[in-house]
Design a protein around this motif. Structure first.
Motif, short mmCIF file in Angstrom:
data_model
loop_
_atom_site.label_atom_id
_atom_site.label_comp_id
_atom_site.label_asym_id
_atom_site.label_seq_id
_atom_site.Cartn_x
_atom_site.Cartn_y
_atom_site.Cartn_z
N LYS A 109 4.60 2.01 -3.95
CA LYS A 109 4.55 0.57 -3.73
C LYS A 109 4.62 0.25 -2.23
CE LYS A 109 6.32 -1.15 -8.15
NZ LYS A 109 7.37 -1.94 -8.83
N LYS A 110 5.41 1.03 -1.50
CA LYS A 110 5.46 0.84 -0.04
C LYS A 110 4.08 1.05 0.58
CE LYS A 110 10.24 2.24 1.02
NZ LYS A 110 11.03 3.25 1.78
N VAL A 114 1.42 -1.80 2.43
CA VAL A 114 0.83 -1.71 3.77
C VAL A 114 -0.69 -1.73 3.68
CG1 VAL A 114 0.57 -0.26 5.82
CG2 VAL A 114 2.81 -0.46 4.71
N LEU A 115 -1.26 -0.94 2.78
CA LEU A 115 -2.72 -0.84 2.69
C LEU A 115 -3.37 -2.13 2.22
CD1 LEU A 115 -3.21 2.74 1.19
CD2 LEU A 115 -3.17 2.02 3.58
N ALA A 116 -2.61 -2.96 1.51
CA ALA A 116 -3.16 -4.24 1.04
C ALA A 116 -3.49 -5.17 2.22
CB ALA A 116 -2.17 -4.93 0.11
N GLN A 117 -2.91 -4.90 3.40
CA GLN A 117 -3.16 -5.74 4.57
C GLN A 117 -4.40 -5.31 5.36
OE1 GLN A 117 0.55 -6.24 6.88
NE2 GLN A 117 1.60 -5.27 5.18
N TYR A 118 -5.02 -4.20 4.92
CA TYR A 118 -6.18 -3.67 5.62
C TYR A 118 -7.35 -3.55 4.64
CZ TYR A 118 -2.80 -2.55 9.28
OH TYR A 118 -1.82 -2.65 10.23
N SER A 119 -8.52 -3.26 5.17
CA SER A 119 -9.72 -3.24 4.33
C SER A 119 -10.36 -1.86 4.20
CB SER A 119 -10.76 -4.22 4.89
OG SER A 119 -11.12 -3.86 6.21
N ASN A 120 -9.73 -0.82 4.74
CA ASN A 120 -10.32 0.52 4.70
C ASN A 120 -10.48 1.02 3.27
OD1 ASN A 120 -8.65 0.06 7.18
ND2 ASN A 120 -9.69 1.91 7.83
N ALA A 159 0.46 -2.54 -7.85
CA ALA A 159 1.66 -2.76 -7.04
C ALA A 159 1.35 -3.44 -5.72
CB ALA A 159 2.38 -1.43 -6.78
N GLY A 160 0.15 -3.27 -5.18
CA GLY A 160 -0.21 -3.73 -3.84
C GLY A 160 -0.33 -5.24 -3.67
N PRO A 161 -1.26 -5.94 -4.29
CA PRO A 161 -2.31 -5.21 -5.03
C PRO A 161 -3.42 -4.75 -4.08
CG PRO A 161 -2.66 -7.56 -5.24
CD PRO A 161 -1.43 -7.39 -4.37
N VAL A 162 -3.93 -3.56 -4.34
CA VAL A 162 -5.07 -3.02 -3.61
C VAL A 162 -6.23 -2.98 -4.59
CG1 VAL A 162 -5.96 -1.10 -2.25
CG2 VAL A 162 -3.52 -1.63 -2.19
N GLY A 163 -7.32 -3.65 -4.27
CA GLY A 163 -8.44 -3.72 -5.19
C GLY A 163 -8.97 -2.35 -5.58
#
Length: 221
Positions: A109-110, A114-120, A159-163
């Motif tokens: 989840k951590k 963090v990755l949810a704030q970026y687009s890579n 958890a992110g959410p990361v698409g």
């Protein structure tokens, strides 16, 4: 009379030629001097500024995972593909299983936060040791390593959410060891899950040698 005057003025032709040649010489000297202004000897041109590889993302990951790094549960490194977050297998999964252990959920989840704030784009790659596996659920280490990548993707996507469209799923089985498989310690190091934050869009060069599939194309187990 006419012939004598013409001879008297012939020096004007020579003078005109001289003036033309002198003008051309000065033009050439001026052009050469201007060209040298941009490349003065001993004064190197300033190097182009190179932006560090995702410096903000790397800093954020190290800051949020500092406890996991100190306890050797996670490590963060950089290679030509991008930023690699390598997670200790025994902290995330039970032997021969693909379900994420409850104790490891906060760590994922951590990372997702963090990755949810970026687009890579994100490559999830599972690795195993060289001990063969053949169970009712997994016929080989290929299936086990890939199933673990899918489990991490499903957790991080919620958890992110990361698409889910940002994920690539990979499983290398025991084909990309970080150390030998002769000892239990070595096999433990090789059992790992890597979250690879790609530096740019996925390319054949960046993913060479890594069997991957887009998360949207995955086949349910």
């Amino acid at each position: 009379m006419f012939s004598r005057g013409a001879n008297r003025d012939r020096w004007l032709l020579t003078y005109a030629d001289f003036i033309t040649l002198l003008f051309a010489t000065f033009v050439l000297m001026y052009a050469t001097a201007k060209a040298k202004e941009g490349t003065k000897p001993g004064v190197p041109r300033p190097a182009p500024t190179v932006k560090p590889l995702e410096s903000n993302l790397l800093t954020d990951l190290k800051k949020n995972l500092h406890l996991e790094q100190e306890s050797a549960v996670a490590s963060i490194s950089v290679d030509q593909r991008g930023i690699i977050i390598s997670l200790d297998d025994k902290s995330c999964f039970r032997p021969g299983q693909a379900e994420v252990e409850s104790a490891a959920v906060p760590m994922f989840k951590k990372v997702a936060g963090v990755l949810a704030q970026y687009s890579n784009r994100i490559l999830l790659e599972g690795h195993t040791d060289s001990v063969p596996i053949h169970t009712a659920q997994f016929r080989s280490n290929w299936e086990l390593s890939t199933a673990r990548s899918i489990a991490v993707m499903e957790l991080m996507a919620t958890a992110g959410p990361v698409g889910a469209e940002r994920f690539l799923i990979g499983g290398s089985a025991d084909n990309a060891p970080v150390t030998g498989n002769e000892t239990e310690q070595g096999r433990a190091h090789n059992r790992r899950v890597e979250i690879i934050v790609l530096d740019a869009g996925p390319s054949e060069q960046a993913l060479a040698g890594h069997p991957v599939a887009a998360a949207s194309d995955r086949t349910p187990w």
